[in-house]
Write an enzyme that holds these catalytic residues in place. Structure first.
Site, PDB file in Angstrom:
ATOM      1  N   HIS A 263       0.821  -1.208   0.000  1.00  0.00           N
ATOM      2  CA  HIS A 263       0.000   0.000   0.000  1.00  0.00           C
ATOM      3  C   HIS A 263       0.859   1.264   0.000  1.00  0.00           C
ATOM      4  O   HIS A 263       0.541   2.247   0.675  1.00  0.00           O
ATOM      5  CB  HIS A 263      -0.939  -0.025   1.212  1.00  0.00           C
ATOM      6  CG  HIS A 263      -1.858  -1.209   1.202  1.00  0.00           C
ATOM      7  ND1 HIS A 263      -2.468  -1.712   2.325  1.00  0.00           N
ATOM      8  CD2 HIS A 263      -2.262  -2.016   0.176  1.00  0.00           C
ATOM      9  CE1 HIS A 263      -3.206  -2.760   1.986  1.00  0.00           C
ATOM     10  NE2 HIS A 263      -3.095  -2.963   0.697  1.00  0.00           N
TER      11      HIS A 263
HETATM   12  C1  LIG Z   1      -0.114  -7.897  -4.366  1.00  0.00           C
HETATM   13  C2  LIG Z   1      -0.987  -6.707  -4.049  1.00  0.00           C
HETATM   14  C3  LIG Z   1      -2.220  -6.916  -3.456  1.00  0.00           C
HETATM   15  C4  LIG Z   1      -3.022  -5.832  -3.141  1.00  0.00           C
HETATM   16  N1  LIG Z   1      -4.280  -6.071  -2.667  1.00  0.00           N
HETATM   17  C5  LIG Z   1      -5.128  -5.044  -2.498  1.00  0.00           C
HETATM   18  C6  LIG Z   1      -6.486  -5.285  -2.165  1.00  0.00           C
HETATM   19  O1  LIG Z   1      -6.950  -6.425  -2.075  1.00  0.00           O
HETATM   20  N2  LIG Z   1      -7.287  -4.207  -1.962  1.00  0.00           N
HETATM   21  C7  LIG Z   1      -6.826  -2.931  -2.054  1.00  0.00           C
HETATM   22  O2  LIG Z   1      -7.591  -2.006  -1.805  1.00  0.00           O
HETATM   23  N3  LIG Z   1      -5.547  -2.677  -2.402  1.00  0.00           N
HETATM   24  C8  LIG Z   1      -4.705  -3.696  -2.659  1.00  0.00           C
HETATM   25  N4  LIG Z   1      -3.433  -3.453  -3.072  1.00  0.00           N
HETATM   26  C9  LIG Z   1      -3.008  -2.050  -3.251  1.00  0.00           C
HETATM   27  C10 LIG Z   1      -3.652  -1.386  -4.473  1.00  0.00           C
HETATM   28  O3  LIG Z   1      -3.827  -2.329  -5.491  1.00  0.00           O
HETATM   29  C11 LIG Z   1      -2.794  -0.201  -4.933  1.00  0.00           C
HETATM   30  O4  LIG Z   1      -2.613   0.714  -3.890  1.00  0.00           O
HETATM   31  C12 LIG Z   1      -3.428   0.569  -6.091  1.00  0.00           C
HETATM   32  O5  LIG Z   1      -3.899  -0.322  -7.062  1.00  0.00           O
HETATM   33  C13 LIG Z   1      -2.416   1.541  -6.679  1.00  0.00           C
HETATM   34  O6  LIG Z   1      -2.985   2.217  -7.768  1.00  0.00           O
HETATM   35  P1  LIG Z   1      -2.167   3.310  -8.589  1.00  0.00           P
HETATM   36  O7  LIG Z   1      -3.060   3.813  -9.650  1.00  0.00           O
HETATM   37  O8  LIG Z   1      -1.589   4.275  -7.640  1.00  0.00           O
HETATM   38  O9  LIG Z   1      -0.933   2.528  -9.218  1.00  0.00           O
HETATM   39  P2  LIG Z   1      -0.914   1.311 -10.247  1.00  0.00           P
HETATM   40  O10 LIG Z   1      -2.173   0.561 -10.236  1.00  0.00           O
HETATM   41  O11 LIG Z   1       0.347   0.572  -9.969  1.00  0.00           O
HETATM   42  O12 LIG Z   1      -0.789   2.021 -11.670  1.00  0.00           O
HETATM   43  C14 LIG Z   1       0.387   2.610 -12.143  1.00  0.00           C
HETATM   44  C15 LIG Z   1       0.505   2.290 -13.623  1.00  0.00           C
HETATM   45  O13 LIG Z   1       1.472   3.133 -14.203  1.00  0.00           O
HETATM   46  C16 LIG Z   1       2.288   2.392 -15.098  1.00  0.00           C
HETATM   47  N5  LIG Z   1       3.555   3.105 -15.195  1.00  0.00           N
HETATM   48  C17 LIG Z   1       4.501   3.270 -14.236  1.00  0.00           C
HETATM   49  N6  LIG Z   1       5.521   4.019 -14.715  1.00  0.00           N
HETATM   50  C18 LIG Z   1       5.201   4.346 -15.989  1.00  0.00           C
HETATM   51  C19 LIG Z   1       5.856   5.104 -16.995  1.00  0.00           C
HETATM   52  N7  LIG Z   1       7.037   5.678 -16.773  1.00  0.00           N
HETATM   53  N8  LIG Z   1       5.243   5.234 -18.201  1.00  0.00           N
HETATM   54  C20 LIG Z   1       4.044   4.661 -18.445  1.00  0.00           C
HETATM   55  N9  LIG Z   1       3.391   3.902 -17.518  1.00  0.00           N
HETATM   56  C21 LIG Z   1       3.956   3.765 -16.301  1.00  0.00           C
HETATM   57  C22 LIG Z   1       2.376   1.031 -14.408  1.00  0.00           C
HETATM   58  O14 LIG Z   1       2.758   0.021 -15.299  1.00  0.00           O
HETATM   59  C23 LIG Z   1       0.961   0.856 -13.883  1.00  0.00           C
HETATM   60  O15 LIG Z   1       0.110   0.261 -14.825  1.00  0.00           O
HETATM   61  C24 LIG Z   1      -2.588  -4.507  -3.402  1.00  0.00           C
HETATM   62  C25 LIG Z   1      -1.355  -4.300  -4.012  1.00  0.00           C
HETATM   63  C26 LIG Z   1      -0.555  -5.387  -4.354  1.00  0.00           C
HETATM   64  C27 LIG Z   1       0.772  -5.161  -5.019  1.00  0.00           C
END
Ligand SMILES: Cc1cc2nc3c(=O)[nH]c(=O)nc-3n(C[C@H](O)[C@H](O)[C@H](O)COP(=O)(O)OP(=O)(O)OC[C@H]3O[C@@H](n4cnc5c(N)ncnc54)[C@H](O)[C@@H]3O)c2cc1C
Length: 620
Positions: free
Chosen positions: A558
């Site tokens: 997280h």
């Molecule tokens: C194993 C695991 C289990 C989890 N389980 C839960 C759960 O059950 N419930 C819950 O609420 N939360 C859970 N979480 C946490 C939650 O999933 C994350 O906090 C949330 O999805 C993050 O979202 P985000 O949009 O910030 O990042 P992300 O979903 O990681 O999105 C970032 C995106 O940006 C892309 N990216 C990165 N750098 C670049 C770049 N330079 N150029 C282009 N693209 C790029 C990446 O490839 C990715 O697709 C879990 C996390 C993990 C790892």
């Protein structure tokens, strides 16, 4: 309906029909293979997994157009959990051209199977491998984070938990004006399509018209029922933690429909891409930096590389939104000249805006490697080749073990006697983690498969939702384009050790006193650290403190708060000093969510899109 649109719909219909027939043929062939390799004792598990995936319904195929455009009104960087939401909502304004850049590939179909949560784990095509610095007590290991459309919503635990309503007091104090509990609820409801009538009837707290399907897992196994009985026996209340209650336990709500996972890619992008010509999604496009004009301090373009390593620059006519997640959004800001001046200068990056708050704190939940374990006998029966084949059939009927992740859906939130009395957020979350004591799938040698619905042991895992110390994220000043330097803080504050130890002690005593568990033949094994803690009285708080420090702890998945509202962003998610550049993802949190982070991230994506629309003259 125009002729062009009719032709488009007919073409899509034909392509779906074709793919459905191909998929059905695939199921039959894979099942034949799995059967052929199975005898009475074992199964070809690889062929079995393939037949599970082949049984999945066919989605409308996304429109994949790899051509590079030279400009767009809005560029969203990162097609993950938040980015998919932002790009989809912005593309509702048909006069705007939206470009979404995602470093990873399209989401593969296997992610839809809840029991295959980690199917793409350690696969470099679909994951970022991020190294973490060694710090005291740190046992997290390196971080594997999804790199594909949908981001972590594609391979996470699917749990939809909004955190505590009291979270918003902390946001307000951090300077996040307008991010109140009521405002957050408005966006939670906007996104949600709750599919459980008993939950959805609480219309004050739940939405049914949104793009994100939310429901309990459709199949409840015997162990989940047993854990529920043990918690009830201990006096805990079964509640809706996304409703008015902040303490108690629940069978978690998840982002899914029927038996299938719904990532934000599936919920927000796949249909929209097919139908909206103003939404362009480029996969395999890794942003390298945002081009910011030194004089006007405006973001003018995004530079990215394609899968062949070729560099492209796309002009941003209006705004750039970074949604690359808690690790890569701050990294991109720094590579673009926005961040702590000392780090940028040391790396030779011209400073556009000195913002020391970028990466200053890396927030996360923490937990110990200390697990009360329950060995199960009567409530689980391990699968046979025949039952595993039958599970595929059940799955296609939206039920059965493959549609679940077993008892990990039982979540408790409760207060610690050692937390400040005036903090309304419960500091403790217990997760019930499946594990195995020996082989749980009757796989023939040479084949492998894992499915989280087959297990014979559960471990109780305590998560501290409000730890007292945070980690940090810094630029690697010697090799700035390489991943940033990440240091997490794990039990480096004595208060957290104390809170954790007391929580474990209380849970062990509850489980050991549970008639429901003992009547079902379940054996509760308290955590231990071998002889390392023999000086302490077994079962005392001091004993569990010793066990925790001897075995270490880890952060959860997280990571958040690396570009927080307050020090880095204004309340409209604009980077301070660069008004047409925003960050909308887990990095934007000013305070650690008092629960898992996906639902708040999706909420941020929804609100971010409305902020962008309003600031660009659209009614919201
Ligand atoms: C194993 C695991 C289990 C989890 N389980 C839960 C759960 O059950 N419930 C819950 O609420 N939360 C859970 N979480 C946490 C939650 O999933 C994350 O906090 C949330 O999805 C993050 O979202 P985000 O949009 O910030 O990042 P992300 O979903 O990681 O999105 C970032 C995106 O940006 C892309 N990216 C990165 N750098 C670049 C770049 N330079 N150029 C282009 N693209 C790029 C990446 O490839 C990715 O697709 C879990 C996390 C993990 C790892």
């Amino acid at each position: 309906m125009g002729r062009h649109r009719k032709v488009k719909i007919f073409a899509r219909y034909m392509s779906i029909m074709f793919e459905t027939c191909a998929a059905m043929l695939g199921v039959v062939m894979a099942m034949t293979l799995a059967y052929a390799a199975s005898d009475q004792d074992c199964i070809n598990a690889t062929a079995w997994s393939e037949s599970v995936i082949a049984s999945l319904p066919v989605d409308p195929a996304p429109k994949v157009d790899k051509s590079i455009i030279s400009e767009a009104d809005f560029i969203v960087v990162g097609g993950g959990t938040a980015g998919a939401v932002v790009a989809s909502r912005l593309s509702e304004v048909s006069k705007w051209q939206i470009l979404l850049l995602e470093a990873g590939p399209e989401e593969p179909r296997g992610t839809m199977v809840p029991a295959f949560g980690s199917i793409y784990k350690d696969n470099p095509n679909y994951e970022w491998a991020i190294t973490v610095q060694d710090t005291p007590n740190e046992k997290s290991g390196d971080l594997n984070r999804a790199k594909m459309l949908g981001g972590q919503s594609v391979n996470n635990g699917m749990v939809y938990i909004r955190g505590s309503k009291a979270d918003w007091k902390c946001w307000e104090e951090a300077g996040a004006t307008g991010w109140t509990a009521e405002e957050a609820l408005r966006y939670y409801k906007k996104s949600e399509n709750n599919l459980n009538p008993d939950i959805a009837k609480d219309a004050r707290n739940h939405g049914t018209g949104g793009l994100l399907p939310v429901q309990r897992m459709p199949y409840l196994d015997n162990t989940s029922k047993l854990i529920r009985a043990a918690f009830k026996e201990a006096g805990m209340k079964e509640v809706d933690l996304n409703g008015d209650a902040s303490e108690g336990f629940m069978f978690a709500q998840n982002v899914m429909k029927g038996s299938k996972r719904f990532s934000t890619n599936r919920a927000y992008l796949s249909q929209q891409r097919a139908l909206r010509s103003n939404l362009k999604v480029l996969t395999g496009a890794t942003a390298r930096r945002v081009v910011i004009d030194q004089r006007s301090k405006r973001a003018t373009a995004v530079e990215f590389t394609d899968t062949d390593g070729k560099t492209h620059v796309v002009k941003a006519k209006k705004e750039v939104v970074l949604s690359a997640g808690a690790i890569f959004s701050p990294h991109l800001l720094m590579l673009s000249g926005v961040g702590p001046a000392d780090q940028l200068k040391a790396a030779g990056i011209p400073v556009i805006v000195d913002l020391p708050g970028v990466g200053e704190k890396l927030m996360n939940h923490i937990g110990g490697m200390v697990h009360p374990t329950i060995n199960l006998t009567k409530t689980v029966s391990l699968p046979t080749p025949a039952s595993m084949m039958n599970d595929i059939k059940l799955f296609s009927e939206d039920s059965g073990p493959l549609s679940t992740q077993g008892p990990s859906k039982v979540r408790t939130f409760e207060r610690s006697p050692y937390q400040p009395a005036n903090d309304k957020r419960p500091y403790l979350q217990w997760e019930v983690t499946r594990s195995s004591n020996g082989r749980t799938i009757p796989a023939c040698s040479g084949t492998s498969a894992s499915a989280s619905c087959y297990y014979n042991q559960v471990k109780m895992t305590l998560v501290l939702l409000q730890p007292h110390k945070y980690g940090s994220l810094k630029l690697n000043t010697t090799h700035p384009t390489e991943q940033p330097v990440i240091a997490q803080a794990v039990f480096t504050d004595k208060r957290d050790v104390k809170i954790h130890a007391r929580g474990v002690k209380d849970m062990v005593e509850r489980l050991q006193g549970s008639a429901a568990l003992s009547d079902s033949g379940a054996a509760v094994v308290p955590p231990s650290a071998g002889s390392a803690c023999s000086k302490e009285k077994a079962g005392s708080e001091e004993y569990y403190q010793c066990v925790l420090l001897a075995t270490g702890g880890r952060t959860w998945s997280h990571q958040s708060g690396t570009c927080p509202i307050g020090t880095v962003l204004d309340p409209r998610l604009r980077v301070k000093g660069v008004p047409n550049l925003r960050v909308a993802d887990a990095a934007s949190f000013p305070c650690l969510s008092n629960g898992n982070t996906m639902a708040p991230v999706i909420m941020i994506g929804e609100k971010a899109a409305d902020l962008v629309k309003a600031d660009n003259g659209e009614n919201v």
